[in-house]
Scaffold this motif. Structure first.
Motif, PDB file in Angstrom:
ATOM      1  N   PHE A 145       0.830  -1.204   0.000  1.00 53.65           N
ATOM      2  CA  PHE A 145       0.000   0.000   0.000  1.00 53.65           C
ATOM      3  C   PHE A 145       0.869   1.260   0.000  1.00 53.65           C
ATOM      4  CE2 PHE A 145      -2.786   3.169   2.163  1.00 53.65           C
ATOM      5  CZ  PHE A 145      -3.809   3.185   1.233  1.00 53.65           C
ATOM      6  N   GLU A 146       1.936   1.257   0.787  1.00 53.58           N
ATOM      7  CA  GLU A 146       2.827   2.424   0.790  1.00 53.58           C
ATOM      8  C   GLU A 146       3.515   2.589  -0.568  1.00 53.58           C
ATOM      9  OE1 GLU A 146       5.198   3.769   3.875  1.00 53.58           O
ATOM     10  OE2 GLU A 146       3.912   3.102   5.505  1.00 53.58           O
ATOM     11  N   GLU A 147       3.844   1.490  -1.217  1.00 51.73           N
ATOM     12  CA  GLU A 147       4.411   1.585  -2.563  1.00 51.73           C
ATOM     13  C   GLU A 147       3.408   2.204  -3.528  1.00 51.73           C
ATOM     14  OE1 GLU A 147       5.948  -2.136  -3.912  1.00 51.73           O
ATOM     15  OE2 GLU A 147       7.412  -2.291  -2.279  1.00 51.73           O
ATOM     16  N   GLN A 148       2.151   1.899  -3.320  1.00 48.60           N
ATOM     17  CA  GLN A 148       1.098   2.447  -4.164  1.00 48.60           C
ATOM     18  C   GLN A 148       0.882   3.940  -3.893  1.00 48.60           C
ATOM     19  OE1 GLN A 148      -2.538   0.060  -4.273  1.00 48.60           O
ATOM     20  NE2 GLN A 148      -3.780   1.906  -4.137  1.00 48.60           N
ATOM     21  N   VAL A 149       0.817   4.313  -2.626  1.00 50.26           N
ATOM     22  CA  VAL A 149       0.548   5.702  -2.248  1.00 50.26           C
ATOM     23  C   VAL A 149       1.718   6.612  -2.610  1.00 50.26           C
ATOM     24  CG1 VAL A 149       0.227   7.247  -0.274  1.00 50.26           C
ATOM     25  CG2 VAL A 149      -1.103   5.142  -0.434  1.00 50.26           C
ATOM     26  N   TYR A 150       2.939   6.149  -2.310  1.00 47.99           N
ATOM     27  CA  TYR A 150       4.133   6.976  -2.509  1.00 47.99           C
ATOM     28  C   TYR A 150       4.891   6.587  -3.777  1.00 47.99           C
ATOM     29  CZ  TYR A 150       3.391   8.520   2.302  1.00 47.99           C
ATOM     30  OH  TYR A 150       2.856   9.069   3.445  1.00 47.99           O
ATOM     31  N   ASP A 151       4.164   6.148  -4.759  1.00 49.72           N
ATOM     32  CA  ASP A 151       4.728   5.620  -6.007  1.00 49.72           C
ATOM     33  C   ASP A 151       5.836   6.527  -6.568  1.00 49.72           C
ATOM     34  OD1 ASP A 151       4.956   3.966  -8.266  1.00 49.72           O
ATOM     35  OD2 ASP A 151       3.585   5.236  -9.395  1.00 49.72           O
ATOM     36  N   TYR A 226       0.967  13.040  -4.531  1.00 47.18           N
ATOM     37  CA  TYR A 226       0.003  11.968  -4.265  1.00 47.18           C
ATOM     38  C   TYR A 226      -1.121  11.950  -5.288  1.00 47.18           C
ATOM     39  CZ  TYR A 226      -3.792   9.413  -1.957  1.00 47.18           C
ATOM     40  OH  TYR A 226      -4.808   8.547  -1.670  1.00 47.18           O
ATOM     41  N   VAL A 227      -1.407  10.761  -5.808  1.00 44.70           N
ATOM     42  CA  VAL A 227      -2.547  10.541  -6.711  1.00 44.70           C
ATOM     43  C   VAL A 227      -3.326   9.340  -6.179  1.00 44.70           C
ATOM     44  CG1 VAL A 227      -3.295  10.000  -9.043  1.00 44.70           C
ATOM     45  CG2 VAL A 227      -1.270  11.428  -8.695  1.00 44.70           C
ATOM     46  N   PRO A 228      -4.592   9.506  -5.784  1.00 45.23           N
ATOM     47  CA  PRO A 228      -5.368   8.372  -5.269  1.00 45.23           C
ATOM     48  C   PRO A 228      -5.472   7.263  -6.318  1.00 45.23           C
ATOM     49  CG  PRO A 228      -6.524  10.449  -4.902  1.00 45.23           C
ATOM     50  CD  PRO A 228      -5.374  10.750  -5.816  1.00 45.23           C
ATOM     51  N   ASN A 246      -5.309   7.453   3.068  1.00 44.43           N
ATOM     52  CA  ASN A 246      -5.000   8.722   2.430  1.00 44.43           C
ATOM     53  C   ASN A 246      -3.733   9.294   3.070  1.00 44.43           C
ATOM     54  OD1 ASN A 246      -5.187  11.128   0.991  1.00 44.43           O
ATOM     55  ND2 ASN A 246      -6.817  11.985   2.269  1.00 44.43           N
ATOM     56  N   ILE A 247      -3.053  10.162   2.350  1.00 40.48           N
ATOM     57  CA  ILE A 247      -1.937  10.864   2.979  1.00 40.48           C
ATOM     58  C   ILE A 247      -2.482  11.763   4.098  1.00 40.48           C
ATOM     59  CG2 ILE A 247      -0.388  10.775   0.992  1.00 40.48           C
ATOM     60  CD1 ILE A 247      -1.195  13.701   0.421  1.00 40.48           C
ATOM     61  N   ALA A 248      -1.633  12.018   5.089  1.00 38.03           N
ATOM     62  CA  ALA A 248      -2.058  12.790   6.258  1.00 38.03           C
ATOM     63  C   ALA A 248      -0.940  13.756   6.640  1.00 38.03           C
ATOM     64  CB  ALA A 248      -2.406  11.848   7.411  1.00 38.03           C
ATOM     65  N   TYR A 249      -0.971  14.233   7.873  1.00 37.39           N
ATOM     66  CA  TYR A 249      -0.090  15.318   8.294  1.00 37.39           C
ATOM     67  C   TYR A 249       1.309  14.816   8.640  1.00 37.39           C
ATOM     68  CZ  TYR A 249      -4.740  17.299   8.850  1.00 37.39           C
ATOM     69  OH  TYR A 249      -6.034  17.700   8.643  1.00 37.39           O
ATOM     70  N   ASN A 401     -12.956  10.900  -1.855  1.00 38.61           N
ATOM     71  CA  ASN A 401     -12.401  11.158  -3.185  1.00 38.61           C
ATOM     72  C   ASN A 401     -10.870  11.139  -3.200  1.00 38.61           C
ATOM     73  OD1 ASN A 401     -14.963  11.603  -4.474  1.00 38.61           O
ATOM     74  ND2 ASN A 401     -15.043  13.582  -3.430  1.00 38.61           N
ATOM     75  N   GLN A 402     -10.267  11.213  -2.019  1.00 40.60           N
ATOM     76  CA  GLN A 402      -8.807  11.186  -1.916  1.00 40.60           C
ATOM     77  C   GLN A 402      -8.283   9.847  -1.397  1.00 40.60           C
ATOM     78  OE1 GLN A 402      -6.547  13.669  -2.900  1.00 40.60           O
ATOM     79  NE2 GLN A 402      -8.420  14.395  -3.886  1.00 40.60           N
ATOM     80  N   MET A 403      -9.182   8.897  -1.183  1.00 46.03           N
ATOM     81  CA  MET A 403      -8.803   7.605  -0.652  1.00 46.03           C
ATOM     82  C   MET A 403      -8.179   6.703  -1.701  1.00 46.03           C
ATOM     83  SD  MET A 403      -9.548   6.777   2.608  1.00 46.03           S
ATOM     84  CE  MET A 403     -10.018   7.964   3.871  1.00 46.03           C
ATOM     85  N   SER A 404      -7.131   6.023  -1.320  1.00 45.27           N
ATOM     86  CA  SER A 404      -6.594   4.919  -2.113  1.00 45.27           C
ATOM     87  C   SER A 404      -7.016   3.608  -1.462  1.00 45.27           C
ATOM     88  CB  SER A 404      -5.070   5.004  -2.169  1.00 45.27           C
ATOM     89  OG  SER A 404      -4.640   6.089  -2.942  1.00 45.27           O
TER      90      SER A 404
END
Length: 409
Positions: A145-151, A226-228, A246-249, A401-404
């Motif tokens: 999942f982290e590979e997907q989010v932070y591609d 970041y792109v969902p 989703n990305i956060a703080y 809408n921002q969820m992966s």
């Protein structure tokens, strides 16, 4: 030296010391280095973690067996771990052995020789660790999942590395990585135990003060793209596994504490979290449902994981999204917020009673912020969180809408 709940000191070479005095006969001492897997080059993927393994394999005056026996002979423990942003070496021991521990940690950190024979043997150990991880979909999905989010960003890469890179590592590549990334101004020695602080300073100066000052000049590549995305992977598993988020703080963000409270409320460690009640207690759809929030230096990640029968997957996803919607749209009442605050504060206070965890947490705080808030200060920050602030955070981070999403079917 600043005397609050903690005592601090900085060596001339930039290494910082933080100490929490206790009356316990057990001491805890660790060195935290602000370097992890995200600091690797692509061809170094897995090297930070491999160094953590290899650092125990011999120094200029000790063989691997002597390193392991040095603490265990007196009933102590020696350990290490690697994250995406830190490498930590630490020990738990009877407080009378503070000097033995400081000397050993210093020897490991500064004098390890990384003999090729030991490195080749340790590669087999790490390969087994990688393979065992692949056999656990409930663990593997977090890395995927982290590979997907932070591609495409260094923080996307998993900590363990891959077999192809691992086989190329040698003494030269290890020393090059250490030379490029281990800086004295990015090191903190953290201590919790029964020792006079002046005596501790003398020990730390004796064993760590001789290292030449090396200050960090390079900056980490920041994440900002970041792109969902939603993805499904076919796996031969008994359950469907789902991770969404989703990305956060980042760790410095003023809303980080509110995000911690929101995460705890949504799917934290307590059995009465909203997601656990919705999926497990009321519907019996999941044995394990949890949310997590990780704050990095320049980004953060919120996620929810659960495993469920294939036929329940879509229903379970809908229930999670329903809970997100409630958190975005319905303000917590006075009693609800009071309970949520008290729950988080209780968990923090109980965690602080584990002195090994306390040593690691104050070390990390001092490494990142150059300060450690007292538990009373932390409680005041939690008490200051309002229902509106929680809703605002929920609307930013729990935006559908921002969820992966990543699903193993």
């Amino acid at each position: 030296m600043v005397e609050t709940d903690f005592l601090t000191h900085t060596l001339p070479n930039g290494i910082r010391l933080i100490h929490k005095p206790t009356d316990s006969p057990v001491g805890h001492l660790g060195i935290l280095i602000n370097t992890g897997s995200r600091d690797e080059q692509p061809d170094e993927h897995g090297l930070a973690h491999f160094i953590e393994h290899s650092v125990f394999k011999g120094t200029k005056k000790r063989k691997a067996f002597h390193i392991l026996s040095r603490m265990e002979d007196v009933g102590g423990e020696l350990n290490a771990y690697t994250t995406k942003e830190e490498t930590t070496l630490y020990s738990t021991f009877l407080a009378e052995f503070y000097e033995r521990t400081a000397e050993l940690l210093s020897d490991i950190l500064f004098n390890s020789v990384y003999p090729e024979r030991e490195l080749n043997r340790e590669k087999e150990v790490v390969l087994e660790e990688i393979n065992s991880y692949k056999d656990s979909p409930s663990d593997l999905i977090f890395d995927d999942f982290e590979e997907q989010v932070y591609d495409g960003h260094p923080i996307a890469r998993n900590i363990l590395g891959n077999p192809e890179n691992l086989l190329t590592f040698n003494r030269e590549s290890i020393l090059r990585f250490i030379g490029n990334n281990y800086h004295t101004d990015q090191m903190v020695i953290s201590s919790v135990g029964k020792i006079d602080f002046a005596a501790l300073i003398k020990l730390i100066e004796r064993y760590f003060g001789q290292a030449p000052a090396r200050l960090r000049q390079n900056e980490r590549m920041r994440f900002s793209s970041y792109v969902p995305a939603n993805r499904e992977v076919v796996k031969d598993t008994y359950q469907a596994h789902c991770l969404m988020g989703n990305i956060a703080y980042d760790v410095m963000h003023p809303r980080r504490i509110a995000m911690v409270l929101l995460n705890n409320l949504a799917g934290g460690q307590a059995m009465n979290s909203r997601l656990n009640m919705a999926l497990r207690e009321r519907k019996g759809m999941a044995y394990n449902i949890e949310s997590g929030y990780t704050a990095y230096t320049d980004t953060g990640l919120f996620n929810v994981y659960f495993g469920t029968d294939y036929e329940n997957l879509e229903k379970a996803i809908s229930l999670v999204l329903k809970e997100f919607k409630l958190l975005r749209e319905k303000k917590l009442g006075v009693l609800q917020l009071s309970k949520a605050r008290k729950q988080l504060m209780g968990q923090i206070a109980i965690s602080a009673e584990n002195r090994e965890d306390l040593m690691l947490s104050i070390g990390k705080s001092y490494l990142l912020f150059n300060k450690v808030d007292s538990i009373q200060t932390i409680f005041k920050k939690i008490e200051a969180i309002t229902p509106l602030q929680l809703m605002e955070v929920a609307n930013e981070v729990l935006d559908v809408n921002q969820m992966s999403r990543l699903v193993y079917r």
